[in-house]
Design a protein around this motif. Sequence first.
Motif, short mmCIF file in Angstrom:
data_model
loop_
_atom_site.label_atom_id
_atom_site.label_comp_id
_atom_site.label_asym_id
_atom_site.label_seq_id
_atom_site.Cartn_x
_atom_site.Cartn_y
_atom_site.Cartn_z
N UNK A 1 46.52 15.40 34.89
CA UNK A 1 45.12 15.02 34.70
C UNK A 1 44.48 15.78 33.55
N UNK A 2 45.16 16.79 33.07
CA UNK A 2 44.57 17.73 32.12
C UNK A 2 44.02 17.04 30.87
N UNK A 3 44.73 16.03 30.37
CA UNK A 3 44.36 15.39 29.11
C UNK A 3 43.53 14.12 29.29
N UNK A 4 43.21 13.76 30.53
CA UNK A 4 42.42 12.55 30.75
C UNK A 4 40.97 12.77 30.34
N UNK A 5 40.38 11.83 29.60
CA UNK A 5 38.98 11.96 29.20
C UNK A 5 38.04 11.63 30.35
N UNK A 6 36.82 12.14 30.26
CA UNK A 6 35.80 11.84 31.28
C UNK A 6 34.51 11.35 30.64
N UNK A 7 34.65 10.61 29.54
CA UNK A 7 33.47 10.07 28.85
C UNK A 7 32.79 9.00 29.71
N UNK A 8 33.57 8.20 30.41
CA UNK A 8 33.01 7.14 31.24
C UNK A 8 32.12 7.72 32.34
N UNK A 9 32.52 8.86 32.88
CA UNK A 9 31.71 9.50 33.92
C UNK A 9 30.37 9.95 33.36
N UNK A 10 30.37 10.47 32.13
CA UNK A 10 29.10 10.86 31.50
C UNK A 10 28.22 9.64 31.31
N UNK A 11 28.80 8.54 30.84
CA UNK A 11 28.05 7.30 30.69
C UNK A 11 27.46 6.83 32.02
N UNK A 12 28.26 6.93 33.08
CA UNK A 12 27.80 6.52 34.41
C UNK A 12 26.58 7.34 34.83
N UNK A 13 26.63 8.65 34.61
CA UNK A 13 25.51 9.51 34.99
C UNK A 13 24.26 9.19 34.18
N UNK A 14 24.43 8.98 32.89
CA UNK A 14 23.29 8.64 32.03
C UNK A 14 22.66 7.32 32.47
N UNK A 15 23.50 6.34 32.78
CA UNK A 15 22.99 5.04 33.21
C UNK A 15 22.24 5.14 34.54
N UNK A 16 22.63 6.11 35.36
CA UNK A 16 21.98 6.32 36.65
C UNK A 16 20.69 7.14 36.53
N UNK A 17 20.40 7.59 35.31
CA UNK A 17 19.19 8.37 35.10
C UNK A 17 19.34 9.86 35.35
N UNK A 18 20.58 10.32 35.54
CA UNK A 18 20.82 11.75 35.77
C UNK A 18 20.72 12.49 34.44
N UNK A 19 20.04 13.63 34.44
CA UNK A 19 19.93 14.44 33.23
C UNK A 19 21.27 15.06 32.87
N UNK A 20 21.70 14.85 31.64
CA UNK A 20 22.96 15.41 31.14
C UNK A 20 22.65 16.26 29.92
N UNK A 21 23.10 17.51 29.95
CA UNK A 21 22.93 18.41 28.82
C UNK A 21 24.30 18.86 28.34
N UNK A 22 24.49 18.84 27.02
CA UNK A 22 25.71 19.33 26.41
C UNK A 22 25.33 20.53 25.57
N UNK A 23 26.01 21.66 25.77
CA UNK A 23 25.75 22.80 24.89
C UNK A 23 27.07 23.37 24.40
N UNK A 24 27.11 23.70 23.11
CA UNK A 24 28.36 24.10 22.48
C UNK A 24 28.18 25.30 21.56
N UNK A 25 29.13 26.22 21.64
CA UNK A 25 29.14 27.38 20.77
C UNK A 25 29.67 27.01 19.39
N UNK A 26 28.96 27.43 18.36
CA UNK A 26 29.31 27.12 16.97
C UNK A 26 30.73 27.56 16.60
#
Length: 456
Positions: A345-370
């Motif tokens: 499962x290590x290399x499986x993407x989870x972009x669809x899950x992020x889309x699902x949450x956004x569509x449901x109105x759940x707040x999604x924050x992405x933060x990344x170190x430079x």
Amino acid sequence: MEIKHAFLYLSLLLGFSLLHGYSAYAAGTHDGSEQWGYVEVRPKAHMFWWLYRSPHRVRDPSTPWPILLWLQGGPGGSGVGFGNFLEIGPLDGNLKPRKLTWLRKADLLFVDSPVATGFSFVEDKSLVVKTDEEAATDLTTLLKKLFNGNEKLQKSPLYIFSESYGGKFAVTLAVSALKAIEAGELKLQLGGVALGDGWISPEDFVFSWGSLLKDLSRIDRKTLKSSNSFALKIQQQLAEGSYKNATSTLNHLQDFILNNSNNVDFYNFLLDAGNDPVVGGRGSRGIALMEKYTGYLSTKKHSPASQRVLPSLMNGRIKKKLKIIPKKVKWVGQSRLVFRAMTGDYMKPRIKEVDHLLAKGINVTIYNGQLDLICSTKGAEAWVDKLKWDGLRKFLNLKRNPLYCGRDKTTTKGFVRSYRNLAFYWILGAGHFVPVDQPCVSLEMVGTITGSPSHS
């Protein structure tokens, strides 16, 4: 400190084999500021949790005080250990108060997930999870045990924060928890999800490594070409559903980059990894990654514990304080099992899950170190571009706002862009471990995400 519930002393006498007779146990401090315990999420599979109530809690009926659930990466990294004592908890690895603990903005819930991580354990090796979804199901079971019978917890919105592979755990948990909430099976307010340098789309990250390192003068043109060849092979294997093979190719790519960059640090591309444990044998890679966590973090003034000190601390003073850890259970004693079991499962993407949450109105924050390489900002931006969320185009066209630390407006600490229920934070001067490298701006970010009331 003494434990409030005298019956818990019996657990030490019952020992390892009888622990599965309890579906949940809890203990804590006399003043109620800390609680911890085990939940038997499946027969003979025991998950450990530790909740801190914030001394900075503000009683504001219009803005409920939040709870922040921290999910570590790895997979197999211990949130109870790493996240708690090396990153955001009230005490550092030397048990000294952490000035900029995230407890200033929320109650903190650390969980050793998946089972067999940290102080969590399984009585049968076959019970270790093999997928993100299985891990999410176990975590949802734990949340049901903690929240369904506790009205005080139910009044506080839960924010799922994560780091590295924990990002995949976070979005799959959020999808699972939301489904349980909608079905009336989980009494919980889901405030949002925050993905810190999250391993959401491995394909996008591996394609970013070569070009990023070439631009930084860390590798040459020939190495870039070979790195991209590895990435193309991984892309093909993912398209074919050959996920275990993709994980194997990833390991070879990492080794290749280390060998041809003079050991660049995957957690901070400005540093050398030196004798990086990640280069070690395939079978030990999971535990090596966790050793690398503590090795990197020990170089930071905010987290002085070394990779030798933390296991000693967890299996010594912390285990003695908690009292309910079975004698045969050692912190991270089973963690090797987790990484190995999740190879597919290590290399499986989870972009669809992020889309699902956004569509449901759940707040999604992405933060990344430079300065992160393994989960580079370049890679994160690439997978965000793939979202099918209807607000994406507007989001991408918005201007970023600069971030500062406190009253100092002379030094830019990062940037943020937000639209509707999606936000992206670019944290300058930080590597993979954002709270460690930039604790001040990180803490202010947490306050913004959770809407924590200000305190004096």
